[in-house]
Design a protein around this motif. Structure first.
Motif, short mmCIF file in Angstrom:
data_model
loop_
_atom_site.label_atom_id
_atom_site.label_comp_id
_atom_site.label_asym_id
_atom_site.label_seq_id
_atom_site.Cartn_x
_atom_site.Cartn_y
_atom_site.Cartn_z
N ASN A 162 -56.27 -53.27 -24.46
CA ASN A 162 -56.79 -52.37 -23.42
C ASN A 162 -58.07 -51.69 -23.86
O ASN A 162 -58.99 -51.50 -23.06
CB ASN A 162 -55.73 -51.32 -23.09
N ARG A 206 -61.26 -52.54 -21.62
CA ARG A 206 -61.59 -51.43 -20.72
C ARG A 206 -62.63 -50.47 -21.30
O ARG A 206 -63.37 -49.85 -20.56
CB ARG A 206 -60.33 -50.65 -20.35
N ALA A 218 -57.85 -62.55 -11.58
CA ALA A 218 -57.59 -62.37 -10.14
C ALA A 218 -58.89 -62.26 -9.36
O ALA A 218 -59.03 -62.85 -8.28
CB ALA A 218 -56.72 -61.14 -9.92
N ARG A 219 -59.85 -61.52 -9.90
CA ARG A 219 -61.13 -61.36 -9.20
C ARG A 219 -61.89 -62.67 -9.11
O ARG A 219 -62.44 -63.03 -8.06
CB ARG A 219 -61.99 -60.29 -9.89
N CYS A 262 -60.22 -66.67 -18.89
CA CYS A 262 -60.09 -65.21 -18.86
C CYS A 262 -59.13 -64.67 -19.91
O CYS A 262 -58.96 -63.46 -20.02
CB CYS A 262 -59.61 -64.77 -17.48
N GLU A 269 -67.63 -61.75 -15.53
CA GLU A 269 -67.73 -61.84 -14.06
C GLU A 269 -69.18 -61.82 -13.60
O GLU A 269 -69.59 -62.63 -12.76
CB GLU A 269 -66.96 -60.68 -13.43
N ASN A 315 -56.65 -61.37 -19.73
CA ASN A 315 -57.20 -60.38 -18.80
C ASN A 315 -56.88 -60.80 -17.36
O ASN A 315 -57.65 -61.50 -16.71
CB ASN A 315 -58.72 -60.27 -19.00
N GLU A 316 -55.72 -60.38 -16.88
CA GLU A 316 -55.26 -60.81 -15.56
C GLU A 316 -56.10 -60.23 -14.43
O GLU A 316 -56.24 -60.83 -13.37
CB GLU A 316 -53.79 -60.42 -15.37
N GLU A 317 -56.65 -59.05 -14.62
CA GLU A 317 -57.50 -58.45 -13.58
C GLU A 317 -58.76 -59.28 -13.38
O GLU A 317 -59.17 -59.54 -12.24
CB GLU A 317 -57.86 -57.01 -13.97
#
Length: 379
Positions: free
Chosen positions: A56, A60, A254-255, A246, A226, A249-251
């Protein structure tokens, strides 16, 4: 010989290094026990908590991670000079030392290899308790001494290159304990022949008429992948495919999958188990300069563009591969893309592959396995 290999999941590179060591030793007829979730010896929740916190922070708050890393390097030096043990040392003592000590005594290992700092801290605690231990070999996975290696007391330290070895010495590790061998990688990343490369491309369904660009942010999907994908979409034609890994990093996954639905040129993966195949098959790689990421890319002989480093150890990795002309970089995304796309259409790609072969001619895991045999037998 029976060897214990200890690692944990604060970044996938350490476990890749451990797997490479296990494979190289087993190829030479030895038995290995590979604990890639070493922190689980203190309980699954401990492993989950620490690895989750690491991931994280990197994904992040990369600026915070870089700052903490820099502070840790300075604090580690100060603690070492004052003969004070760090909180990292104490966190890896206690329950972990008790569990690991029992394992070593019951299994009678001939050697312990550690491609991660944490188990080296625990082995140091065991040594100070007077427990009889087999030869202990720390294996660095970056081209620099990361914070707190200097407070460990292993019998040997395998370092990637001469400059990183000098950094270990500056920070307090005895030069007599160093062995320069490179960073070990799994067998899947052994350098491919031209025939193997073509066979892999065919097996993956790659078209001979298209170019394939691989984008990776390490096992954690770190970095601004991204934004880079969006710019590459605009600057490449219909004959160029983008393959994005990715990691965990699931976020991010998804994007990017939303974009993949409207642009058939984009393929998105989460945690990819066949990374080596894609490195060998693709024409160009964008990756952050992790120690294993760069080593594996060079072994696969794929032209590489390095993304911004997230820590000072990645700065050292970047410098090593740039100096060896085994990768290139850019001041920003636009320049990185420009230089990468030139590699697709120029002879520079082949020159870079030759530079990678000079820098890392074979998997360093083989040399480390041979060294381990000598450390055990004394020959």
């Amino acid at each position: 010989m029976k060897a214990l290999i200890l690692s944990c999941g604060t970044g996938g590179g350490h476990n890749d290094a451990g797997l490479g060591l296990a494979q190289a030793l087993e190829r030479r007829g030895h038995t290995t026990v590979f604990l890639n979730q070493y922190l689980g010896l203190a309980g699954k929740q401990v492993d989950k908590l620490i690895c989750g916190l690491y991931m994280n922070t990197v994904t992040r708050s990369p600026a915070l991670f870089r700052a903490v890393y820099g502070i840790g390097r300075g604090v580690g030096t100060l603690f070492h000079q004052l003969h004070i043990q760090s909180p990292v040392y104490y966190a890896n003592s206690g329950r972990l030392a008790d569990a690991l000590g029992k394992l070593i005594l019951s299994e009678r290992f001939d050697a312990v290899l550690m491609p991660h700092l944490y188990p080296a801290e625990t082995m140091t605690a065991l040594k100070r308790q007077g427990i009889s231990l087999p030869p202990t070999i720390a294996v660095a996975t970056d081209h620099v001494s990361i914070p707190f290696w200097e407070e460990t007391d292993c019998d040997w330290y395998v370092v990637p290159d001469v400059q990183s070895g000098a950094d270990f010495v500056r920070r307090g590790v005895s030069e007599e304990k160093l062995f320069c061998a490179g960073i070990p990688a799994p067998e899947a990343f052994f350098p491919p022949s031209a025939k193997e490369r073509e066979e892999i491309r065919k097996a993956l369904g790659f078209s001979p008429e298209e170019k394939y660009i691989l984008l990776m942010g390490g096992s954690m999907g770190a970095g601004n992948i991204e934004q880079l994908v969006m710019k590459l979409r605009r600057k490449t034609d219909a004959q160029t495919r983008l393959i994005v890994v990715c990691g965990k990093n699931e976020e991010l996954r998804a994007r990017l999958e939303l974009f993949a639905q409207i642009d058939r040129r984009i393929t998105v993966f989460g945690y990819l188990t066949e990374t080596a195949k894609y490195m060998k098959a693709c024409d160009l790689l964008f990756t952050k300069p992790g120690g294993l990421s760069t080593t594996e890319a060079a072994l696969c002989r794929i032209p590489t563009v390095l993304l911004p480093a997230i820590s000072q150890c990645e700065d050292a990795n970047r410098r090593f591969f740039l100096k060896g002309r085994a990768a290139c970089q850019g001041a920003d995304d636009d320049q990185r893309i420009e230089r990468g796309l030139k590699l697709l259409i120029s002879e520079n790609a082949q020159r870079m592959r030759k530079a990678q072969a000079r820098l890392i001619p074979e998997n360093p895991a083989v040399r480390i396995a041979e060294f381990t045999e000598r450390a055990v037998t004394g020959k």
